[in-house]
Design a protein around this motif. Structure first.
Motif, PDB file in Angstrom:
ATOM      1  N   VAL A 251      -3.772  73.755 117.992  1.00  0.00           N
ATOM      2  CA  VAL A 251      -3.970  74.930 118.844  1.00  0.00           C
ATOM      3  C   VAL A 251      -5.448  75.174 119.083  1.00  0.00           C
ATOM      4  O   VAL A 251      -5.883  75.457 120.218  1.00  0.00           O
ATOM      5  N   LEU A 252      -6.254  75.044 118.022  1.00  0.00           N
ATOM      6  CA  LEU A 252      -7.694  75.216 118.181  1.00  0.00           C
ATOM      7  C   LEU A 252      -8.278  74.154 119.100  1.00  0.00           C
ATOM      8  O   LEU A 252      -9.109  74.456 119.981  1.00  0.00           O
ATOM      9  N   ALA A 253      -7.852  72.900 118.937  1.00  0.00           N
ATOM     10  CA  ALA A 253      -8.326  71.834 119.827  1.00  0.00           C
ATOM     11  C   ALA A 253      -7.886  72.077 121.268  1.00  0.00           C
ATOM     12  O   ALA A 253      -8.639  71.811 122.215  1.00  0.00           O
ATOM     13  N   GLY A 254      -6.664  72.587 121.445  1.00  0.00           N
ATOM     14  CA  GLY A 254      -6.207  72.888 122.794  1.00  0.00           C
ATOM     15  C   GLY A 254      -7.011  73.986 123.463  1.00  0.00           C
ATOM     16  O   GLY A 254      -7.315  73.907 124.655  1.00  0.00           O
ATOM     17  N   VAL A 255      -7.360  75.015 122.701  1.00  0.00           N
ATOM     18  CA  VAL A 255      -8.170  76.104 123.260  1.00  0.00           C
ATOM     19  C   VAL A 255      -9.551  75.593 123.660  1.00  0.00           C
ATOM     20  O   VAL A 255     -10.072  75.902 124.745  1.00  0.00           O
ATOM     21  N   ILE A 256     -10.167  74.793 122.780  1.00  0.00           N
ATOM     22  CA  ILE A 256     -11.498  74.250 123.086  1.00  0.00           C
ATOM     23  C   ILE A 256     -11.440  73.343 124.308  1.00  0.00           C
ATOM     24  O   ILE A 256     -12.308  73.401 125.190  1.00  0.00           O
ATOM     25  N   ALA A 261     -12.741  71.921 129.672  1.00  0.00           N
ATOM     26  CA  ALA A 261     -12.266  70.979 130.687  1.00  0.00           C
ATOM     27  C   ALA A 261     -12.945  71.149 132.046  1.00  0.00           C
ATOM     28  O   ALA A 261     -13.281  70.150 132.697  1.00  0.00           O
ATOM     29  N   PRO A 262     -13.180  72.375 132.547  1.00  0.00           N
ATOM     30  CA  PRO A 262     -13.816  72.487 133.872  1.00  0.00           C
ATOM     31  C   PRO A 262     -15.234  71.940 133.938  1.00  0.00           C
ATOM     32  O   PRO A 262     -15.744  71.684 135.031  1.00  0.00           O
ATOM     33  N   TYR A 263     -15.883  71.757 132.802  1.00  0.00           N
ATOM     34  CA  TYR A 263     -17.286  71.337 132.797  1.00  0.00           C
ATOM     35  C   TYR A 263     -17.465  69.868 132.429  1.00  0.00           C
ATOM     36  O   TYR A 263     -18.593  69.396 132.313  1.00  0.00           O
ATOM     37  N   LEU A 264     -16.369  69.135 132.235  1.00  0.00           N
ATOM     38  CA  LEU A 264     -16.469  67.724 131.865  1.00  0.00           C
ATOM     39  C   LEU A 264     -16.445  66.848 133.116  1.00  0.00           C
ATOM     40  O   LEU A 264     -15.661  67.102 134.036  1.00  0.00           O
ATOM     41  N   VAL A 269     -15.476  60.096 132.458  1.00  0.00           N
ATOM     42  CA  VAL A 269     -14.708  60.027 131.215  1.00  0.00           C
ATOM     43  C   VAL A 269     -13.633  58.957 131.316  1.00  0.00           C
ATOM     44  O   VAL A 269     -13.485  58.089 130.430  1.00  0.00           O
ATOM     45  N   PHE A 270     -12.858  58.980 132.406  1.00  0.00           N
ATOM     46  CA  PHE A 270     -11.812  57.970 132.583  1.00  0.00           C
ATOM     47  C   PHE A 270     -12.417  56.587 132.778  1.00  0.00           C
ATOM     48  O   PHE A 270     -11.838  55.581 132.342  1.00  0.00           O
TER      49      PHE A 270
END
Length: 446
Positions: A251-256, A261-264, A269-270
């Protein structure tokens, strides 16, 4: 490698597996069922097919008997997904050995293209041909940097992967002893067009497909067992303390991830992930990674695992008491012949208020005679120290249920039907009893 059966006995056994003990089709079996006279006049071959037909029917009945009936399985039962599968497949053919053998033969003669694609992907990943791997990486890189190319990719696959080879087959380049670029010949077609047909039965390709299906089944079972073994402890809550820690970490990893995500730069990455995955498949890279993992990564993984286990033991505490709920029962009494005399009637889950459908329709209330006969709801049990207690605030449940046309006697906690015109009490009175119950583990239910 020789893929053909080495003896006629092996060939006959393989034919029996695919088609049964004879080559009788399902339509012929059905025709034989509708024509009893022809069965009596049939020879030994027909007798064998009739025996196989009876075996098929027996297996169908056995298979149907093991399946649950849709109407008898509750929605919350773990086997309700089986009922849903049965409902989805109700318009499909039922289980049949002959149908399964026929469909397997048809699938086996057409599935070769799937395994060809699988082997080509494996050649690219394992760097069997470096030029092919670099070409695939180039196409992948362009698709990552320019995602709009994904719309053109299916068209390019059809044109380059199917139509160009088909055209080259009809217009083959002229033979030359010197290495040259294969330019298709001009003029009319010089060869027949390629036909996409199923491979002949019991041919080399047919048996190779059987071998690939056999190995694919083994690969699937091995992968399934490994995945289940890895995910059983952290996700099944069998070890509830460990699974709770994994849940909190995820859950903590999902929140982070959601916040970041919008700034990556997802294109890069892909792109990097694709190159890393393909590079890891190189034979030299696999050797380096394996040796580095044994020297450097394994000790660190053990340290992280021990730290995680220590955190689970210290910070994840599961000492919550069992879930507790309050159940209620209503004691109903009916006025006797004497105004001051009341007869204990029964204990019911409904207060049998004056405006209820059962009361208006003069229906008999449902319940039990004595308070000791009241059972907790399914899946619950009464605690060892719980007892029935009288509700000392009858106005609360009366207002909660919007009960009207009643009179409340606060001293005795009875709720009466409205008084008659002559000043007599109503025919029925009721009061509420409450008791606590605890959630019962499923192991105690069996």
């Amino acid at each position: 490698m020789n893929y053909a059966p080495r003896t006629l006995r092996e060939l006959a056994a393989l034919k029996d597996i695919l088609y049964g003990s004879d080559s009788t089709t399902a339509d012929q079996v059905q025709d034989r069922d509708h024509d009893h006279d022809q069965e009596q006049a049939s020879g030994p071959a027909d007798q064998r097919s009739r025996k196989d037909h009876l075996t098929d029917k027996l297996l169908e009945r056995l298979f149907a008997a093991t399946l649950p009936v849709a109407d008898t399985t509750p929605a919350g039962d773990p086997s309700s997904d089986v009922v849903e599968r049965l409902q989805d497949q109700k318009n499909r053919p039922a289980f049949s050995v002959s149908v399964m053998a026929r469909n397997f033969s048809r699938l086996n003669s057409r599935i070769g293209v799937v395994f060809k694609l699988q082997y080509r992907v494996l050649r690219v990943i394992t760097w069997r041909n470096s030029s092919h791997t670099f070409s695939t990486l180039a196409v992948y890189s362009f698709c990552c940097l320019y995602p709009f190319l994904l719309a053109v990719l299916p068209i390019a696959v059809i044109v380059i992967g199917f139509m160009v080879p088909a055209f080259v087959k009809r217009h083959p380049p002229p033979p030359s002893p010197l290495p040259s670029f294969p330019v298709p010949s001009e003029g009319p077609p010089l060869a027949d067009a390629a036909e996409f047909r199923p491979v002949p039965e019991l041919s080399r390709d047919f048996l190779m497909n059987m071998r690939d299906i056999q190995n694919a089944m083994d690969d699937f079972t091995r992968a399934y067992d490994k995945i289940v073994h890895k995910l059983a402890r952290p996700t099944s809550f069998k070890d509830e303390q460990y699974s709770s820690a994994v849940y909190l970490a995820l859950v903590l990893a999902g929140v982070i991830t959601f916040l970041a995500a919008p700034y990556l730069p997802w294109r890069h990455v892909f792109l990097a992930l694709g190159w890393i995955v393909i590079s890891v498949g190189h034979p030299n890279a696999r050797q380096v990674i394996k040796s580095s993992h044994e020297l450097y990564m394994s000790p660190q993984e053990k340290k992280l695992s021990s730290l995680f286990e220590l955190w689970v033991e210290k910070d994840i505490v599961l000492d919550a008491p069992p879930e507790v709920r309050h159940v209620e029962i209503f004691e109903l009494q009916r006025r006797g012949t004497d105004v001051a005399e009341w007869e204990t009637w029964l204990f019911s889950s409904s207060p049998y208020e004056p405006n209820s459908p059962a009361h208006v329709g003069k229906q008999r209330p449902q319940g039990v005679r004595f308070l000791d006969e009241v059972n907790p709801p399914p899946g619950w049990k009464f605690g060892h120290d719980s007892v029935w207690k009288l509700d000392l605030q009858p106005l609360g449940w009366v207002q909660q249920r919007s009960v009207v046309d009643v009179n409340i006697e606060h001293d005795s906690k009875w709720v009466y039907d409205c008084d008659h015109d002559d000043g007599r009490k109503g025919e029925w009175r009721r009061r509420r009893w409450c008791r606590t119950c605890e959630r019962q583990p499923e192991t105690d239910l069996h």
